[in-house]
Write a protein that holds these residues in place. Structure first.
Motif, PDB file in Angstrom:
ATOM      1  N   ILE A 265      27.964  19.623  27.630  1.00  0.00           N
ATOM      2  CA  ILE A 265      28.851  19.290  28.732  1.00  0.00           C
ATOM      3  C   ILE A 265      28.035  19.152  30.007  1.00  0.00           C
ATOM      4  CG2 ILE A 265      30.854  20.016  30.090  1.00  0.00           C
ATOM      5  CD1 ILE A 265      31.690  21.748  27.685  1.00  0.00           C
ATOM      6  N   GLN A 266      28.243  18.057  30.709  1.00  0.00           N
ATOM      7  CA  GLN A 266      27.545  17.828  31.971  1.00  0.00           C
ATOM      8  C   GLN A 266      28.553  17.456  33.047  1.00  0.00           C
ATOM      9  OE1 GLN A 266      23.951  15.624  31.498  1.00  0.00           O
ATOM     10  NE2 GLN A 266      23.681  15.223  33.678  1.00  0.00           N
ATOM     11  N   GLY A 267      28.441  18.100  34.220  1.00  0.00           N
ATOM     12  CA  GLY A 267      29.353  17.849  35.321  1.00  0.00           C
ATOM     13  C   GLY A 267      28.715  17.004  36.410  1.00  0.00           C
ATOM     14  N   PHE A 268      29.590  16.348  37.183  1.00  0.00           N
ATOM     15  CA  PHE A 268      29.150  15.456  38.245  1.00  0.00           C
ATOM     16  C   PHE A 268      30.066  15.612  39.460  1.00  0.00           C
ATOM     17  CE2 PHE A 268      28.232  13.620  34.133  1.00  0.00           C
ATOM     18  CZ  PHE A 268      26.933  13.141  34.237  1.00  0.00           C
ATOM     19  N   PRO A 269      29.561  15.328  40.657  1.00  0.00           N
ATOM     20  CA  PRO A 269      30.433  15.342  41.839  1.00  0.00           C
ATOM     21  C   PRO A 269      31.371  14.147  41.815  1.00  0.00           C
ATOM     22  CG  PRO A 269      28.243  14.554  42.424  1.00  0.00           C
ATOM     23  CD  PRO A 269      28.156  15.016  40.988  1.00  0.00           C
ATOM     24  N   VAL A 270      32.509  14.287  42.458  1.00  0.00           N
ATOM     25  CA  VAL A 270      33.491  13.211  42.447  1.00  0.00           C
ATOM     26  C   VAL A 270      32.964  11.960  43.143  1.00  0.00           C
ATOM     27  CG1 VAL A 270      34.675  13.865  44.590  1.00  0.00           C
ATOM     28  CG2 VAL A 270      35.964  12.761  42.720  1.00  0.00           C
ATOM     29  N   GLN A 271      32.020  12.140  44.088  1.00  0.00           N
ATOM     30  CA  GLN A 271      31.460  10.985  44.783  1.00  0.00           C
ATOM     31  C   GLN A 271      30.683  10.065  43.850  1.00  0.00           C
ATOM     32  OE1 GLN A 271      31.140  14.157  45.566  1.00  0.00           O
ATOM     33  NE2 GLN A 271      31.279  14.537  47.783  1.00  0.00           N
ATOM     34  N   ALA A 272      30.251  10.609  42.699  1.00  0.00           N
ATOM     35  CA  ALA A 272      29.475   9.805  41.754  1.00  0.00           C
ATOM     36  C   ALA A 272      30.353   8.965  40.838  1.00  0.00           C
ATOM     37  CB  ALA A 272      28.587  10.724  40.911  1.00  0.00           C
ATOM     38  N   LEU A 273      31.668   9.174  40.876  1.00  0.00           N
ATOM     39  CA  LEU A 273      32.572   8.513  39.940  1.00  0.00           C
ATOM     40  C   LEU A 273      33.016   7.147  40.439  1.00  0.00           C
ATOM     41  CD1 LEU A 273      34.414   8.602  37.400  1.00  0.00           C
ATOM     42  CD2 LEU A 273      36.160   9.656  38.854  1.00  0.00           C
TER      43      LEU A 273
ATOM     44  N   ARG B  18      31.496  25.530  35.939  1.00  0.00           N
ATOM     45  CA  ARG B  18      32.131  24.774  34.863  1.00  0.00           C
ATOM     46  C   ARG B  18      33.356  24.006  35.360  1.00  0.00           C
ATOM     47  NH1 ARG B  18      32.799  27.558  29.240  1.00  0.00           N
ATOM     48  NH2 ARG B  18      33.049  25.336  28.808  1.00  0.00           N
ATOM     49  N   GLY B  19      33.570  24.039  36.660  1.00  0.00           N
ATOM     50  CA  GLY B  19      34.758  23.416  37.214  1.00  0.00           C
ATOM     51  C   GLY B  19      34.496  22.174  38.025  1.00  0.00           C
ATOM     52  N   LEU B  20      33.395  21.481  37.755  1.00  0.00           N
ATOM     53  CA  LEU B  20      33.113  20.258  38.493  1.00  0.00           C
ATOM     54  C   LEU B  20      34.209  19.223  38.212  1.00  0.00           C
ATOM     55  CD1 LEU B  20      29.246  20.049  38.080  1.00  0.00           C
ATOM     56  CD2 LEU B  20      30.496  20.272  40.227  1.00  0.00           C
ATOM     57  N   PRO B  21      34.526  18.382  39.205  1.00  0.00           N
ATOM     58  CA  PRO B  21      35.677  17.484  39.069  1.00  0.00           C
ATOM     59  C   PRO B  21      35.504  16.359  38.068  1.00  0.00           C
ATOM     60  CG  PRO B  21      34.465  17.020  41.081  1.00  0.00           C
ATOM     61  CD  PRO B  21      33.873  18.273  40.514  1.00  0.00           C
ATOM     62  N   VAL B  22      34.278  15.985  37.766  1.00  0.00           N
ATOM     63  CA  VAL B  22      33.997  14.919  36.799  1.00  0.00           C
ATOM     64  C   VAL B  22      33.082  15.510  35.735  1.00  0.00           C
ATOM     65  CG1 VAL B  22      33.074  12.605  36.431  1.00  0.00           C
ATOM     66  CG2 VAL B  22      34.206  13.170  38.598  1.00  0.00           C
ATOM     67  N   GLN B  23      33.465  15.357  34.475  1.00  0.00           N
ATOM     68  CA  GLN B  23      32.671  15.914  33.389  1.00  0.00           C
ATOM     69  C   GLN B  23      32.611  14.936  32.224  1.00  0.00           C
ATOM     70  OE1 GLN B  23      33.918  19.923  32.287  1.00  0.00           O
ATOM     71  NE2 GLN B  23      34.533  20.368  34.395  1.00  0.00           N
ATOM     72  N   VAL B  24      31.501  14.992  31.502  1.00  0.00           N
ATOM     73  CA  VAL B  24      31.336  14.230  30.260  1.00  0.00           C
ATOM     74  C   VAL B  24      30.936  15.220  29.180  1.00  0.00           C
ATOM     75  CG1 VAL B  24      30.114  12.364  29.091  1.00  0.00           C
ATOM     76  CG2 VAL B  24      30.658  12.152  31.532  1.00  0.00           C
ATOM     77  N   TRP B  25      31.689  15.207  28.091  1.00  0.00           N
ATOM     78  CA  TRP B  25      31.469  16.117  26.967  1.00  0.00           C
ATOM     79  C   TRP B  25      31.047  15.315  25.737  1.00  0.00           C
ATOM     80  CZ3 TRP B  25      35.324  20.731  26.474  1.00  0.00           C
ATOM     81  CH2 TRP B  25      35.708  21.180  27.748  1.00  0.00           C
TER      82      TRP B  25
END
Length: 320
Positions: free
Chosen positions: A73-81, A52-59
């Motif tokens: 809630i969905q998380g993403f790696p920072v490289q995807a931002l 639950r601690g991924l650096p990029v999240q969309v709620w």
């Protein structure tokens, strides 16, 4: 021109959260939506090892009228931002099929067998910085009296329209979350003129102090209340009553009530990754306001579902 949405964080930040969010009450009274775009500890990749601690999240949270809220809630790696550079305008936050910009947001999530998508545009007449403590953190509202258009789909159910809803778009940032806070925003539609909005915030500060401030947008004018006399602050029942007065003798009495099935509890990760804490939010709160102007005129405003009340933590101090 600054829009209050420009990113404060860079991707080299090791400990910081920054969030852009939208609260939209549906115009037909069917419920409210809350969308949240979060960046946390990008240089540390969030809280490594915590799912639950991924650096990029969309709620995305759905508050159905009379029903139990649902969060996705969905998380993403920072490289995807794809994040616009610090302090650059125009602003953007994009990850996958999700994004938020100055006057629009969109999303597409698939979580636990549910599919949610949205494509919204919004406009407003009023913006405000509620709190600004530099690197420690800030609370900004780039769109305080926002009107929304567009479409939202949840598991095949569609909400759409040119005047889909109303509410706000906010932007918060901090080195860490406060030990406690109480926050509210209310949108009052008015048949005889433009809408009025009220936003208020109380949180703990160093040395045992409290930050207190409310801002009323009424009849096209801003009224800033630097101090609030809290009559009731009930964390358990999500009720908040306060009285305030400006230097110009503009008086305000507010009562916010977040009781009922719309009370929603969520866990937020601490930026030091030591654990999580609970935040309680109702984005379908009742609210009433009594305004007394210096010339003696009295106006009373009320809404049964146009408010949002949020509380976190436990109050440790009571003095300014």
């Amino acid at each position: 021109m600054k829009t209050l949405n420009e990113a404060y964080s860079s991707l080299s930040a090791r400990r910081r959260y920054e969030v852009w969010f939208v609260r939209m009450g549906l115009a037909d009274g069917a419920g409210a939506w809350w969308f949240r775009y979060l960046l946390m500890n990008p240089a540390r990749r969030g809280c490594a090892g915590n799912p639950r601690g991924l650096p990029v999240q969309v709620w995305a949270t759905w508050f159905p009228a009379g029903g139990k809220p649902q969060s996705f809630i969905q998380g993403f790696p920072v490289q995807a931002l794809d994040l616009s550079p610090k302090a650059e305008n125009p602003f953007h936050f994009r990850v996958g099929n999700n994004g938020i910009e100055e006057d629009s947001c969109r999303g597409a999530l698939a979580v636990d067998g549910h599919t949610i998508s949205w494509d919204l545009r919004y406009s407003s007449q009023f913006r405000v910085t509620l709190s600004n403590k530099g690197w420690i953190g800030f609370s900004r509202t780039p769109h305080s009296d926002a009107l929304f258009s567009g479409q939202i789909t949840l598991d095949g159910r569609s909400f759409q329209g040119n005047r889909l809803g109303f509410g706000l778009q906010g932007h918060n940032c901090g080195y860490r979350h406060r030990n406690f806070w109480t926050w509210a925003h209310v949108y009052f539609p008015r048949s005889e003129g433009p809408p009025s909005t009220l936003e208020a915030l109380v949180y703990d500060m160093p040395l045992g102090l409290l930050f207190r401030k409310a801002v009323l947008w009424h009849e096209g004018k801003q009224h800033v209340f630097r101090k609030l006399q809290e009559i009731r602050s009930d964390h358990k029942n999500l009720q908040w009553d306060f009285r305030a007065l400006t230097r110009a003798r503009f008086e305000l009495d507010a009562a916010l009530d977040g009781r009922g099935p719309g009370m929603h509890r969520l866990s937020y990760m601490k930026t030091d990754c030591s654990g999580s804490f609970e935040v309680v939010n109702n984005s379908l709160a009742r609210a009433s306001v009594r305004i007394k102007q210096p010339d003696g005129r009295v106006t009373e405003l009320e809404t049964i579902d146009g408010g949002v009340v949020e509380m976190a933590g436990r109050r440790l101090h009571s003095d300014d």
